[in-house]
Design an enzyme around this catalytic site. Sequence first.
Site, PDB file in Angstrom:
ATOM      1  NE  ARG A  48      -0.311   8.856   7.528  1.00  0.00           N
ATOM      2  CZ  ARG A  48       0.556   8.846   8.534  1.00  0.00           C
ATOM      3  NH1 ARG A  48       0.829   9.970   9.162  1.00  0.00           N
ATOM      4  NH2 ARG A  48       1.157   7.723   8.883  1.00  0.00           N
TER       5      ARG A  48
ATOM      6  NE  ARG B 102      19.542  -3.368  -0.968  1.00  0.00           N
ATOM      7  CZ  ARG B 102      20.410  -2.959  -1.875  1.00  0.00           C
ATOM      8  NH1 ARG B 102      21.161  -3.852  -2.525  1.00  0.00           N
ATOM      9  NH2 ARG B 102      20.581  -1.683  -2.133  1.00  0.00           N
TER      10      ARG B 102
ATOM     11  CE1 TYR C   8      13.656  -2.368   9.991  1.00  0.00           C
ATOM     12  CE2 TYR C   8      11.297  -2.003  10.305  1.00  0.00           C
ATOM     13  CZ  TYR C   8      12.603  -1.548  10.364  1.00  0.00           C
ATOM     14  OH  TYR C   8      12.857  -0.283  10.819  1.00  0.00           O
TER      15      TYR C   8
ATOM     16  NE  ARG D 225      -0.440   0.229   4.979  1.00  0.00           N
ATOM     17  CZ  ARG D 225      -0.230   1.419   5.545  1.00  0.00           C
ATOM     18  NH1 ARG D 225      -0.671   2.526   4.955  1.00  0.00           N
ATOM     19  NH2 ARG D 225       0.416   1.509   6.687  1.00  0.00           N
TER      20      ARG D 225
ATOM     21  CD  GLU E 210      20.061   5.116   6.550  1.00  0.00           C
ATOM     22  OE1 GLU E 210      19.094   4.437   6.136  1.00  0.00           O
ATOM     23  OE2 GLU E 210      20.062   5.726   7.646  1.00  0.00           O
TER      24      GLU E 210
ATOM     25  NE  ARG F  80      17.304   7.013   6.971  1.00  0.00           N
ATOM     26  CZ  ARG F  80      16.520   6.497   7.910  1.00  0.00           C
ATOM     27  NH1 ARG F  80      15.335   7.039   8.137  1.00  0.00           N
ATOM     28  NH2 ARG F  80      16.896   5.455   8.625  1.00  0.00           N
TER      29      ARG F  80
ATOM     30  CG  ASP G 132       8.456  -0.601  13.467  1.00  0.00           C
ATOM     31  OD1 ASP G 132       9.419  -0.256  12.769  1.00  0.00           O
ATOM     32  OD2 ASP G 132       7.262  -0.496  13.081  1.00  0.00           O
TER      33      ASP G 132
END
Length: 378
Positions: A177, A259, A359, A173, A311, A291, A361
């Site tokens: 917003r 990665r 991954y 997705r 980065e 970034r 959080d």
Amino acid sequence: MNRHFDYLVVGAGLFGSVFSYEMSQQGKSCLVIDKRGHVAGNIYTSEKRGIHIHEYGAHIFHTSSQEIWDYVNRFADFNHFVNSPIAIYKDEIYNLPFNMNTFSRLWGVKTPGQAQEKIRGQIEGLSIGEPQNLEEQALSLAGRDVYEKLIKGYTEKQWGRDCRELPAFIIKRVPLRFTYDNNYFSDRYQGIPIGGYTAVIEKMLKGIEVRLQTDYREFAQRQKDASRAGEDFISWDKVLYTGMIDEYFGYCLGNLEYRSLRFEKEDMPECGNYQGNAVVNYTERQVPWTRIIEHKHFEFGAGEGTVITREYPAAWKMGDEPYYPVNDGKNDRLFEKYQELARKEKNVLFGGRLGQYRYYDMDKVIQAALLMVEEEKK
């Protein structure tokens, strides 16, 4: 003198530290080892002139769980930092996540209805059926302008491949917003620990023996050799392994794919403010970094001068630091085979993003570690 521990915890990152803290609260003894020269894993923060530097990329704690928020606040006070990154495409600046500020900058629209109509019109004009690759998937979700300026170049740098060569499922997705809200996360709680993440981990590990610059295989072999030779050795009942699961098994089924990242840090003692924001993404393919992080803005300008980090995404090869699991069908099937081996391994637990090849959080890391603790207490 021989020494015995209930747990040998391999990895002094967030998962291993939460587990060690909780088990020590249960009266269990833990020995924590880590191959790096510091604790805290990838959330490690160093300090320079009052600036806490996120050495392995930006880490903003966020969660919707009251339980996890209360838990982490036992170890630190958190500030009220809100992650509001911006994106630079050529000479244009856009707000992230994609919101009404972004759409207004792109098209001059003012209302959600106008933005939705613009996006809908672009999607309909493309006439994409079932998306066959990431490019078609992103175009079918967000239209051409958002894709070309804010998704395409960044994604190709991140994965090292053209978007038409990447599978569609990578982008399930696109968060569009239709409010003027630059808060990247929608979680109820968000912030940065005052004093940095390293202090959080040090508090968790207080009173627990930690050995740094210690490789698991070499350490375990030394103890085995010492035992056989009748010399002093260390033993344990169980291992919690938070390293790469394929590495644990000697890559016997082949290596999982990852990665990696490369960080280029620049100290600017004479500059008080380099970019005016903690995180600035560069979405143009020709700019080699994804970034730039300016660390002092995580704590609202604290410290003298400034420190930035560029980065760079990088292909992973054996010996490099693995940051992101490549959770495609091929790798997930291989991981399932390693899981079968893990289930047969006596008295060894596998945890964290590398041990569980996913991954996480930070709040999910804590949640998973606490769940493992509950299983161990049974």
